[in-house]
Design an enzyme around this catalytic site. Structure first.
Site, PDB file in Angstrom:
ATOM      1  N   VAL A   1       0.861  -1.182   0.000  1.00 48.71           N
ATOM      2  CA  VAL A   1       0.000   0.000   0.000  1.00 48.71           C
ATOM      3  C   VAL A   1       0.897   1.231   0.000  1.00 48.71           C
ATOM      4  O   VAL A   1       1.627   1.464   0.960  1.00 48.71           O
ATOM      5  CB  VAL A   1      -0.948   0.001   1.204  1.00 48.71           C
ATOM      6  N   GLU A   2       0.819   1.994  -1.071  1.00 46.53           N
ATOM      7  CA  GLU A   2       1.555   3.239  -1.201  1.00 46.53           C
ATOM      8  C   GLU A   2       0.567   4.370  -0.923  1.00 46.53           C
ATOM      9  O   GLU A   2      -0.533   4.379  -1.476  1.00 46.53           O
ATOM     10  CB  GLU A   2       2.127   3.364  -2.609  1.00 46.53           C
ATOM     11  N   ILE A   3       0.976   5.314  -0.081  1.00 47.68           N
ATOM     12  CA  ILE A   3       0.153   6.484   0.201  1.00 47.68           C
ATOM     13  C   ILE A   3       0.994   7.684  -0.189  1.00 47.68           C
ATOM     14  O   ILE A   3       2.150   7.807   0.235  1.00 47.68           O
ATOM     15  CB  ILE A   3      -0.269   6.544   1.670  1.00 47.68           C
TER      16      ILE A   3
END
Length: 128
Positions: free
Chosen positions: A121-123
């Site tokens: 998960v990249e934010i």
């Protein structure tokens, strides 16, 4: 022809852990729908993530739906420093970042975490 993504489907080993992560850590809203509200989705902005439990997927489904196979980037609605503070306050490990990357419409700064199924998960936030 294509304008935007409406929803994606995430396959999980553990429905409760998945819901907890995306609602508590990332602030998404849980939605129940379908016959007897047996289907679950995570809503944010104008999109959602439908959740399938591994071995109990709804039809039609991907050819090989497996937990841990998603690599996704979310654009934050708040400064990345506030995102980092929230993630750390939930005792969730940041595995990389902040680091510069390229998003769909320009340069972004990103942090990376893994969800309970080990999806990446990249934010990110777009650089001004």
């Amino acid at each position: 022809m294509i304008d935007h993504i409406d929803h994606i489907v995430l396959t999980t080993h553990n429905l409760n852990q998945c819901i907890d992560f995306y609602t508590r850590v990332l602030g998404m809203q849980l939605e129940s729908f379908g016959n007897n509200n047996e289907r679950k989705a995570l809503k944010f902005g104008n999109q959602k993530i439908n959740i399938h439990e591994y071995g109990k997927e709804f039809e039609p489904k991907a050819h090989l739906p497996v937990p841990g196979s998603i690599d996704i980037c979310f654009i934050a609605s708040i400064p990345l420093e506030k995102v980092r503070e929230k993630i750390e306050s939930e005792n969730w490990e940041i595995i990389e970042g902040p680091i510069l990357r390229t998003g769909a419409i320009g340069k972004i700064t990103s942090i990376y975490i893994r969800d309970p199924d080990l999806n990446l998960v990249e934010i990110a936030t777009y650089n001004q």
